[in-house]
Design an enzyme around this catalytic site. Structure first.
Site, mmCIF file in Angstrom:
data_model
loop_
_atom_site.group_PDB
_atom_site.id
_atom_site.type_symbol
_atom_site.label_atom_id
_atom_site.label_comp_id
_atom_site.label_asym_id
_atom_site.label_seq_id
_atom_site.Cartn_x
_atom_site.Cartn_y
_atom_site.Cartn_z
ATOM 1 N N ARG A 194 31.980 62.514 -10.285
ATOM 2 C CA ARG A 194 33.271 61.382 -10.465
ATOM 3 C C ARG A 194 33.722 61.381 -12.015
ATOM 4 N NH1 ARG A 194 34.849 59.590 -6.302
ATOM 5 N NH2 ARG A 194 36.758 58.830 -7.248
ATOM 6 N N ARG B 153 26.018 68.464 3.354
ATOM 7 C CA ARG B 153 26.687 67.311 3.393
ATOM 8 C C ARG B 153 26.190 66.446 5.062
ATOM 9 N NH1 ARG B 153 32.313 66.715 0.679
ATOM 10 N NH2 ARG B 153 32.659 64.391 1.132
ATOM 11 N N LYS C 88 34.893 65.792 -18.900
ATOM 12 C CA LYS C 88 34.699 67.069 -19.127
ATOM 13 C C LYS C 88 34.860 67.526 -19.858
ATOM 14 C CE LYS C 88 35.324 68.176 -14.697
ATOM 15 N NZ LYS C 88 35.842 69.180 -13.438
ATOM 16 N N ASP D 201 32.360 74.019 -12.841
ATOM 17 C CA ASP D 201 32.838 72.673 -12.144
ATOM 18 C C ASP D 201 32.300 73.007 -11.097
ATOM 19 O OD1 ASP D 201 34.873 71.188 -11.089
ATOM 20 O OD2 ASP D 201 36.420 73.005 -10.526
#
Lengths: 1241, 295
Positions: free
Chosen positions: A858, A676, A864, A443
């Site tokens: 997303r 970012r 998952k 994750d």
């Protein structure tokens, strides 16, 4: 007091204004309303809730469960039967159960106690373990169930009530920062417009806050007293697991209003940015959507354990074989003639006198019923040779695993002093599985990153600030240290991308965006005012300070000149803090005003300026930008826009591209560092243009219906154009400590890492770069649905679209496989949904497995879990899933090993996990050191166990050959019981707990590639297993034959004593004890005093036992009476046999390892040897050591080191080019030519 | 070659050396031990040095008179025919006292579970009254043939004492147990138990009750406390009572001296020598391999 309340009111107004057109507020369309109404009271939608009247739910038909949850496997009553059932599902345990039952009917060759006691012990220990684990689960439930929440009792009085006592219909008040105790219907909130903010990280992993809004009808219920008379009835759907739907209506004051998901507050989510809410319990306890979504954690078994079952089958078939062999042969017809056995003979039956008749009911030896006798004998033999199946293996493994777990839990290197938590192995079943992991599915938020944004760099008007050398550059140059200096120079000159003058001299590392106490060491009187493009720089900071949705927090604890902020995403907070540091402090927001305290370069003073907020164009994932339209004090109207660079660049005016080239360069270098980026731009709008646009926009806002969003987007589109680029900012999604290093080591160990995140694609990619999962020279494939396919919503089209993308990508992979550049795959949730469908998934997985790194963004929690399952099935490799939130629970349960991060709040992931870590970085040591060791230990241990039991069990069988398969046992019962319990158990446990092939330091620091032994399963391959079984067969043959031939038939002592069955048994048994204990000494590579004590102590113990047992009166000791003292002890032959047999039975193994180590050494052998060298000559930093190390790393494709390698390659190329160009320039120069062409040459 | 590379190869070398040394060590220890053992247990290789002399003679068929050999079982079961028989042994080599007398049975499963189950330790210690459970069968067949060894010219003194363990007659066989009611069953093998002598004094019974490990076994009968010279002839008179014909067993009489290692058995010595010499061979082989193709 008055002032405070008015401020509070203002705050409420602001909030409602800000999100005035967020999509989730749109009222239901008439069609939907109709549909919802039709559904109510239909099957599946029958639930009725009487709000504020929980007593009505005590009786049927409206009786719903309390809000009590239980995640335990057993309760007091079911524990015994269910746990027993679980135990006897194991083949071996079932076999021993049967053996124990037979022993009750005198079928067994051994005494009852010796069969039943170990079984009770084994099963007892395993059940105890289950019980303890379940007890912990119970305690955790207790903790959750006993939390309190303010609940309405009557007359507007709210009291604390335990969660478990809540009932459907209760009205509760939840305060800021608290979790919702169950699924609630939002009635009203502390904000006047009934809005509240909810953090759903535990449910879906999304970090953005969700907005929930109550019905207008219930808005007035925002004081405690209001509830004294409140009554309403809710009709809604039955409990289900769908998180995103909710259908129902509420009858309130004789009106019926439809309900939607935006009124439903789910359990496990948390109230944020809202002072309090009132809600009524709709679903409680096990009916809540969060609980319905959670699946019971499956019991996992490690690969080795599953393989162990196969070994048991092999041994069992061996057992059946030898048993049937024996029972077929044992009752020969001519045995009737063996008169000394007194077998009943049909011919003589009549002659029997009564006194003897009792002898003939021996069912084992009844020649008249050969089939029955053979059958019974078969059962007896099954039990007799049962020593082939190591019963104590399971116990020993359980004990060893518990001890291993203790070692892991107590490892000081796995202790995090920040959170004061340590690694916890929550199940001990999977220790060795840690050493065989091949895929890590991770994750992102909370696992790799700490969900904190940090402002790192910016490029304003084409100049990059904060551009220090990145770590990769640093590491690359360290490796090439000799050439570093000239390099830096040349690179700086060639591309200028990292030009590093820092006007603000800010230290990047020293501030964190979250808590607002940023310490940016700005010099008084900023230097930037001397820059040439002052206006652009000012505008840049204005965009930063104005284009957001945040508000300053009025916190009295802080000095007023430094504010802290609260906003929808941590990113915005970091911008606000940064801009504050740069002299543009956003200090107040009112309904339509934003107040900045900004630094005025002309006057060199701070002035307060007000900006009128005209419009706010929302951020959405499809628009990827947000804008505000403000007018300043002079009435000039600006549109300030921030957004993804590609989007902004598309919308630039022709005259706004002045810095485009420079900025693009900076952008790519920021992105490479995993930062970012967001681009800032602005435009000035003429008043007339604004007016005309505003009418369109207001109209669009007023529209009701599905076309509203489209209209709004179109309206925004028309104004967000002809922008002027100001620059870009780079924020760092802050990685947790040690994450890149950890990923690097894991990559070197040959593990593949997939990133599965619910977050946006951009963020995911950035983190990919930051963790070195992606790098610039990597060929990236992006799988996503094309716009057409998406809009069509036709599954077939989408499928074709995805399939085509996959195929073309795969073709590329096949073509370029041999080249250096690795591949990266980025796929988003929607595409993934298609790609994981039945017919596409094979192609997809084929592609994914061939890529060095895979990033899925997303993705929903379900996906998952689905990915994890498919990867596990498709590749057949051991997968490890690691995550921190409730959204990772599915994945954690599905994977072979689930790891939860315990450092953050929220326990769901930890509860579902098999191991919990305080920080991601501990995964490195957990896998590479403990995993590797445990794998080695358990596989060695199992193999040795098989060996020793085969070696022992087969001697029993051989002896049967000499007793005409009558089932007589060579050894005393107690010898046999002692074998697995005392005489050979301790060394093997010591091996299982303490064995290390190489030291932890070497595993981790020097040769992480050694880990590959696990995934390749070199220590537990079938060839090894068969090899050890054969070794056991050889040992048993040597032991038995040597004893038989040496002790028989002549005397074994000078006094003419001939070995009887007891002496033979004791001598053979001595040889076995020596052999198996010396064998374990041979396979142990890490000796401590514990091993020495256990091995040599076990041997000594045997003699002591024999002495003591022999000294007991013959009633107890039977034929073993004085066997050592009077029988074998005084015979030199006895001791000589022992020496001979031990040497001979160990020789095959010894020769095997000599040959293997000399000519076919394995990795651990080489490293062990080198480690020994190191001890002698201190070679660790010499060439060879480094060379071996380098060799072991070569195939790495992701991770920091790989990036450094790539960087070195590119440095080298640059250097080469540089040299070439210098050479050219020199050779082209006229002087050079004149020299070379000079007549002298 | 760098310094450390040399160091490493030296280390490799020492690794090899230790392996070779281990093998050589095994060889050096095992071969002499094997030779000593062989000497102690009589071997064809070192006949003149051997300490153990053994004479074996099968007598079960030889003792059946020719006319009865067609149906040996009925002969041996017929109580009316006297079973007297005499065997003569010629001593091949000087035998030093004590010379053990063993009887040997082949193909006789005394270790059969049914046989072992039929004995009752309680009965042997306390008498017939403990015969109370099904599994406690009394010993209904003592085994012996009455062996009456006589010398050629003079009577040899045969010591029938001290052939069993002290612990046996002290703790396992009752002093007050007289086996007068033991042999009531139909099956009686060879000789009769002496009803007047307590079990603890019937050492031949005690020896017999030490269950043999294998279906072919010797049991000590007595000792000749007298040296025997080469070419002496020992004549043994015995009763050929015990029926081995039914199950194809063989009966033998063995006269043997013992050394510190017990009776004649080459196996241990041969094994020691073999393993020792194999180890030396392996050591040589590894050395050669290492010299020819160093890694």
């Amino acid at each position: 007091m008055v002032a405070a309340s008015s401020r509070k009111r203002k705050g409420k107004i602001r909030w409602s204004k800000l999100y005035s057109f967020a999509a989730c507020f749109r009222p239901l369309t008439s069609k939907e309303r109709l549909a919802a109404r039709e559904l109510i009271c239909q099957p599946g939608f029958s639930r009725v809730v009487f709000c504020n009247e929980p007593h009505l739910h005590k009786r049927k038909p409206y009786k719903y469960p309390y809000n009590y949850i239980s995640t335990t496997k057993y309760n007091v009553l079911t524990f015994l039967p269910r746990a027993l059932f679980e135990q006897f599902r194991r083949v071996a345990n079932f076999y021993f159960l049967l053996a124990a039952i037979f022993s009750l009917f005198s079928l067994a060759p051994f005494s009852r106690a010796s069969l039943i006691a170990p079984l009770v012990f084994v099963v007892g220990i395993s059940m105890l373990k289950e019980a303890v684990e379940d007890w912990h689960r119970f305690l955790q439930d207790l903790d959750v169930n006993n939390r309190t929440v303010k609940t309405h009792i009557s007359n507007g009085v709210f009291v604390d009530k335990l969660w478990k006592e809540l009932r459907v219909g209760d009205v509760v008040k939840v305060n800021k920062g608290e979790y919702f105790p169950s699924d609630l219907l939002l009635l009203s909130s502390g904000n006047e417009d009934g809005v509240c903010y909810v953090e759903t990280m535990n449910l879906d992993g999304e970090t953005n806050l969700k907005i929930k809004r109550c019905l207008e009808a219930s808005l007035c219920l925002n004081e405690d007293e209001e509830f004294s008379k409140f009554k309403a009835t809710v009709h809604c759907e039955d409990p289900n697991s769908n998180l995103y739907t909710f259908v129902g209506n509420i009858e309130f004051e004789k009106e019926s209003y439809p309900l939607s998901p935006s009124q439903l507050l789910l359990r496990d989510s948390k109230l944020r940015n809202t002072d309090y809410i009132y809600g009524v319990v709709i679903f409680s306890g096990h009916d809540t959507k969060a609980v319905r979504n959670s699946t019971r954690s499956p019991s996992k078994r490690s690969r080795i354990e599953r393989k162990m079952d196969h070994i048991i089958y092999i041994l069992f078939s061996m057992l059946v074989l030898v048993s049937s062999f024996g029972s077929l042969l044992y009752l020969r017809q001519d045995m009737v003639d063996w008169w000394y056995l007194q077998l009943p003979d049909d011919n003589k039956v009549n002659d029997l006198d009564d006194s003897n008749s009792e002898k003939y009911d021996d069912r084992f030896f009844n020649p008249s019923k050969p089939v029955q006798s053979a059958g019974l004998q078969f059962i007896r033999a099954l039990i007799l040779y049962g020593y082939l199946i190591p019963i104590s293996l399971y116990v020993s493994i359980e004990v060893v695993k518990v001890l291993q777990t203790m070692l892991i839990n107590k490892d000081i290197e796995l202790y995090d002093d920040v959170t004061c938590k340590s690694v916890q192995a929550r199940t001990s079943n999977l220790n060795e599985e840690l050493g065989q992991v091949e895929m890590i599915l991770s994750d992102k938020t909370g696992t790799l990153t700490c969900n904190q944004m940090e402002f790192r760099k910016c490029s304003i008007a084409g100049v990059s600030y904060g551009g220090d050398i990145t770590e990769v550059d640093l590491a690359a140059s360290m490796r090439m240290n000799a050439d570093f200096e000239p390099f830096e120079f040349s690179i700086d000159e060639t591309d200028g991308a990292t030009r590093s003058f820092e006007p603000f001299e800010f230290s990047v590392s020293s501030f964190s965006a979250q808590n607002g106490n940023a310490r940016l060491t700005k010099t008084e009187g900023p230097n930037w005012i001397h820059g040439s493009n002052l206006f652009d720089i000012t505008m840049f900071f204005r965009v930063m300070a104005l284009c957001h949705t945040g508000i300053p927090l009025e916190d009295d604890n802080h000095k007023m000149d430094k504010l802290s902020y609260e906003a929808e995403s941590p990113e915005e907070v970091s911008f606000l803090i940064a801009s504050q540091e740069f002299g543009f402090q956003f200090c107040r927001r009112t309904q339509s005003l934003m107040v900045l305290r900004e630094f005025d370069p002309s006057s060199m003073k701070e002035v307060e300026r007000e900006y009128k907020l005209l419009n706010l164009l929302e951020f959405s994932s499809s628009r990827k930008r947000m804008s505000v339209i403000v007018s300043n004090e002079d009435g000039q109207i600006f549109l300030l826009c921030k957004g993804a660079d590609s989007i902004i660049f598309d919308r630039l005016a022709d005259n706004g591209r002045a810095y485009e080239q420079a900025t693009t360069m900076h952008l790519s270098s920021y992105a490479e560092d995993g930062l970012r980026t967001l681009a800032f731009a602005y435009r000035t709008i003429e008043a007339a243009e604004y007016e005309s646009w505003n009418t369109i926009f207001t109209q669009a806002k007023a529209t009701i219906g599905p076309e509203r969003e489209e209209l709004l987007e179109q309206a925004s589109e028309t104004i967000e154009k002809d922008l002027i680029l100001l620059g870009v900012v780079a924020v760092e999604d802050k990685l947790q400590k040690g994450v890149p290093e950890c990923i690097d080591k894991l990559a070197q160990a040959g593990l593949k890492i997939w990133l599965l995140t619910g977050d946006k694609r951009e963020t995911a990619i950035n983190i990919g770069f930051a963790c070195s999962l992606l790098r610039q020279d990597m060929k990236q494939f992006h799988l996503s649905l094309s716009r057409d396919a998406e809009s069509n919503n036709q599954v077939k089209d989408m499928k074709e679209d995805i399939l085509q993308q996959i195929e073309s990508s795969y073709k590329m992979v096949c073509e370029e496989r041999n080249k250096e550049a690795p591949f990266g795959l980025v796929i988003d949730g929607k595409a993934l949904e298609i790609a994981l469908r039945g017919d596409v998934k094979d192609e997809f997985l084929q592609l994914a497995v061939n890529c060095a790194s895979v990033i899925c963004c997303r993705v929903s929690p379900k996906q998952k879990a689905l990915i994890t399952r498919l990867v596990k099935q498709y590749t057949g490799k051991t997968t490890l899933a690691i995550g921190d939130g409730a959204n990772d629970v599915g994945m954690i349960q599905e994977a072979d090993i689930g790891v939860g991060i315990s450092g953050m709040e929220g326990m769901q992931a930890v509860m579902a996990s098999d191991f919990s870590l305080p920080q991601f970085r501990f995964l490195e040591r957990l896998l590479i050191v403990h995993g590797h060791w445990c794998y080695q230990r358990i596989s060695k241990m199992v193999l040795y166990f098989v060996y020793k039991n085969v070696a022992f069990g087969l001697t029993l069988f051989y002896y049967e050959l000499y007793t005409s398969f009558s089932g007589e046992v060579l050894y005393d019962d107690w010898y046999m019981t002692m074998f697995n319990v005392m005489l050979t158990s301790l060394p093997v446990i010591a091996l299982g707990v303490l064995e290390q092939d190489v030291s932890s330091d070497i595993c981790l620091q020097q040769f992480p590639a050694l880990y590959q032994q696990g995934p390749r399963n070199v220590h537990f391959s079938w060839s090894r297993i068969i090899g050890w079984i054969l070794n056991g067969v050889v040992s048993s043959l040597v032991i038995f034959l040597a004893n038989i031939y040496i002790l028989s038939p002549t005397a074994m002592r000078e006094n003419g004593f001939v070995a009887d069955i007891d002496s033979l048994g004791a001598t053979t048994y001595t040889c076995i004890i020596w052999t198996v204990n010396c064998q374990i000494a041979l396979i142990t590579s890490h000796f401590t005093w514990i091993q020495h004590l256990s091995i040599w102590g076990s041997i000594l113990l045997w003699y002591i036992f024999l002495l003591v047992y022999g000294a007991l009166p013959p009633n107890f000791s039977g034929n073993a009476f004085q066997v050592l003292v009077e029988g074998i002890g005084p015979a030199p032959l006895y001791w000589m046999i022992t020496v001979l047999v031990v040497v001979v039975s160990l020789l095959p193994y010894f020769i095997h390892i000599v040959i293997q180590r000399s000519y076919f050494p394995m990795d651990d052998h080489i490293i062990q040897e080198m480690e020994q060298c190191y001890k002698k000559y201190d070679v660790r930093d010499n060439e060879m050591w480094v060379r071996e190390q380098r060799n072991s790393q070569r195939s790495t494709r992701i991770g920091f080191s790989a990036r450094v390698d790539a960087k070195i390659l590119s440095f080298n190329q640059q250097l080469q080019q540089k040299k070439l160009s210098i050479y050219r320039s020199v050779t082209n120069s006229p002087i050079y030519r004149s020299i070379t062409t000079s007549p002298f040459s | 070659m760098t310094d450390t590379d040399r160091g490493r190869s030296r280390d490799r070398e020492s690794g090899f050396m230790s392996v070779i040394l281990i093998f050589l060590f095994i060889g050096v220890i095992f071969i002499p031990v094997g030779l000593v053992t062989l000497r102690a247990s009589h071997s064809a290789i070192a006949h003149s040095l051997a300490l153990v002399v053994e004479i074996v003679k099968r007598y079960d068929i030889g003792c059946v008179p020719k006319p009865f050999r067609i149906n040996k079982v009925s002969y041996i079961q017929d109580d009316s025919i006297p079973k007297n028989c005499s065997l003569s042994f010629k001593v091949p080599k000087y035998m030093k006292a004590p010379i053990d007398i063993y009887y040997q049975l082949d193909n006789y499963y005394q270790n059969h579970r049914r046989y072992i189950k039929s004995r009752s330790d309680q009965q042997l210690l306390r008498g017939r009254k403990y015969h109370d459970t099904i599994t406690c069968h009394p010993v209904e067949f003592s085994n012996d043939q009455h062996i009456l060894p006589w010398g050629d010219r003079e009577e040899l003194k045969v010591n029938r004492k001290n052939i069993a363990w002290k612990s046996d007659w002290e703790h396992k066989f009752g002093k007050n147990v007289y086996p007068f009611n033991f042999q009531n069953g139909t099956v009686i093998g060879g000789g009769k138990l002496k009803p007047r002598i307590p079990l603890s004094d019937q050492e031949d019974l005690i020896v017999w009750m030490h269950t043999s490990a294998l279906p072919s076994f010797q049991k000590l009968y007595g000792r000749i406390e007298m040296d025997l010279d080469v070419d002496n002839v020992v004549v043994v008179h015995l009763m050929n009572n015990y029926n081995t014909f039914s199950f194809g067993g063989k009966k033998k009489l063995v006269l043997s001296t013992t050394s510190w290692l017990g009776g004649k058995n080459d196996f241990l010595g041969l094994a020691y020598v073999f393993i020792g010499s194999s180890s030396v061979t392996v050591a040589v082989f590894i050395t050669l391999l290492h010299l020819l193709s160093p890694r």
